[in-house]
Design an enzyme around this catalytic site. Structure first.
Site: not given
Length: 488
Positions: A330-332, A222, A252, A390
């Site tokens: 932001g820690n993700s 994400h 994820d 494509g």
């Protein structure tokens, strides 16, 4: 001391101090003769009570209470016998002790030799078994060892025997973490007009290895999903462009890469590859450290404990680690570390509510190691020019929530198949669901459109289609050559 359980709310709970009195009253009320045999019988009855039994006379229940009843000394009939012993008695006793000691020494020596021989034989057998077991270990087609860092240093496992020090962990692992910045073009409507603007987002990543040409960084899907550009900032504040190598929506996860040839020698010296730990060994209550690009301000450190294991939420199909270490926007994609400085989780989400505090989640590293390895093995692709993208030849929409719920399926629901297109020739039909493209999961109509941005016309791709058969969806894989998009 365990609490007593009283089935009668009006009665007073008993404790250990008054059980002896209860026992004495029981004996007196029952008119049992106070002989040695009687007290032994009662003592056996009392021992049963340690397993949750109940006194018939007083209706007293208790849970695992340890009760000892003493037999009165007046009831113990034991007589001391005294006699006068002569000199011969002591001579015989001395000789008996000497012979007994000699025999004990002989048998003890024999027993010791037997034990030593057995231990030596067992050690040899154990070594033989160990060698045999190792000989039959079969490695997967791809393993993390293939991507071990050689250009850059790897973080050494810290010795935590002297005590926990978060500052040492932060100093050791910060060179392995990166700040990620993504940009994308978003649209919005106003008074019937459509406008575009550039949106910016932030996240974190962990350096986990390299191949011959690329530095490999793991993050969350994400974080990079829908991004038109991706850049990473290293510990030395240098910024480099990155490319998305592979993504896994269900778990994820994403792998992004930076070309090794682009990195300066100074940056190569400053960064390190993280050391991966074993998330299967985690225990609830164990202290952990989280590092990430909180709110896009740069790397920061928080600490907490493992609050729970095997937690599920809507962001992931893998059971997650719950922690009270602060996990902020932001820690993700950042690292969750044990106290040896090893990565045991990838921070991914948090429960956000005014009524909830300290509920962050991380993906356990050991459970997804094979997925990460597969993503690192993929060919790195870049978005192709718009006029070269494509074309499948289908109209799509998202799968409705009811179908997702009842059949546990996501993808791009085909609403229309245009005649003469690759999808038409391949036999794709309306109401079928495209769930995969070139080994990647497709979770929605927009996800399919986004993935096609990396494939030019003329390329062959594997398309996985789910079709309804009886009372369930079944899947089939079709190889399709993408066409050039028709001009409007």
């Amino acid at each position: 001391m365990s609490d007593f359980n009283n089935n009668n709310p009006g009665e007073e709970l008993y404790n250990h101090n008054n059980i002896d009195n209860t026992m004495e009253n029981y004996v007196q009320q029952s008119n049992i003769p106070q002989t040695l045999e009687s007290f032994q019988s009662i003592n056996e009855y009392a021992m049963q009570d340690n397993y949750g039994y109940e006194y018939n006379s007083s209706s007293l229940e208790y849970d695992n209470a340890e009760v000892n009843y003493m037999i009165p000394e007046s009831e113990i009939h034991q007589t001391e016998k005294k006699s006068i012993k002569g000199f011969g008695y002591y001579v015989k006793k001395t000789l008996l002790i000497a012979v007994t000691g000699l025999l004990f020494g002989v048998f003890a020596g024999i027993a010791f030799n037997v034990v030593v021989d057995y231990k030596q034989t067992k050690d040899k057998n154990d070594n033989a078994k160990s060698d045999t077991t190792e000989a039959f270990i079969v490695e997967d087609e791809h393993s993390m060892d293939e991507f071990e860092a050689t250009t850059i240093e790897t973080v050494a496992t810290l010795d935590n025997s002297s005590g926990m020090d978060v500052s040492d962990i932060a100093e050791a692992v910060m060179p392995s973490t990166v700040s990620i910045t993504v940009t994308s073009i978003e649209e919005y409507g106003y008074w019937g007009q459509s406008y575009e603007y550039e949106a910016e987002g932030s996240g974190s990543g962990i350096i986990i290895g390299e191949n011959d040409t690329e530095l490999l960084i793991v993050t969350n899907n994400h974080v990079v999903s829908g991004a038109d550009s991706v850049t990473v900032t290293f510990i030395d504040e240098t910024v480099y462009e990155a490319k998305v190598k592979g993504t896994n929506v269900d778990n994820d996860l994403a792998i992004i890469v930076v070309d090794l040839k682009d990195l300066s020698n100074e940056t190569k010296s400053a960064i390190k590859a993280a050391k991966l730990g074993d998330s299967n060994k985690l225990k609830v209550g164990e202290q952990v450290v989280a590092i990430g690009n909180s709110l896009g301000y740069g790397q920061s450190v928080t600490t907490g404990i493992v609050s729970a294991l095997d937690r599920m939420n809507d962001t992931n199909v893998t059971p997650l680690i719950q922690t009270d270490a602060a996990i902020n926007p932001g820690n993700s994609g950042g690292a969750l570390l044990n106290m040896n400085g090893e990565v045991i989780g990838i921070n991914s989400s948090k429960f956000a509510s005014t009524k909830v505090e300290g509920m962050g989640y991380a993906i356990p590293i050991t459970q997804v190691e094979n997925i990460i390895t597969e993503l690192m093995s993929r060919e790195t692709r870049e978005k192709v020019d718009e006029d070269k993208v494509g074309y499948l030849g289908v109209g799509c929409q998202d799968v409705d929530p009811q179908t997702v719920y009842f059949y546990n399926i996501e993808g791009a629901l085909v609403t229309e198949v245009y005649e003469g297109t690759p999808a038409y020739k391949a036999g794709i039909k309306p109401n079928q669901i495209i769930v995969g493209l070139d080994g990647q999961s497709v979770t929605s109509a927009s996800d399919l459109v986004e993935k096609l941005q990396y494939y030019s016309f003329g390329e062959k791709v594997d398309v996985v289609v789910a079709y309804f058969d009886g009372d369930e969806y079944k899947e089939k894989t079709i190889k399709i050559r993408l066409a050039r998009r028709p001009r409007d």
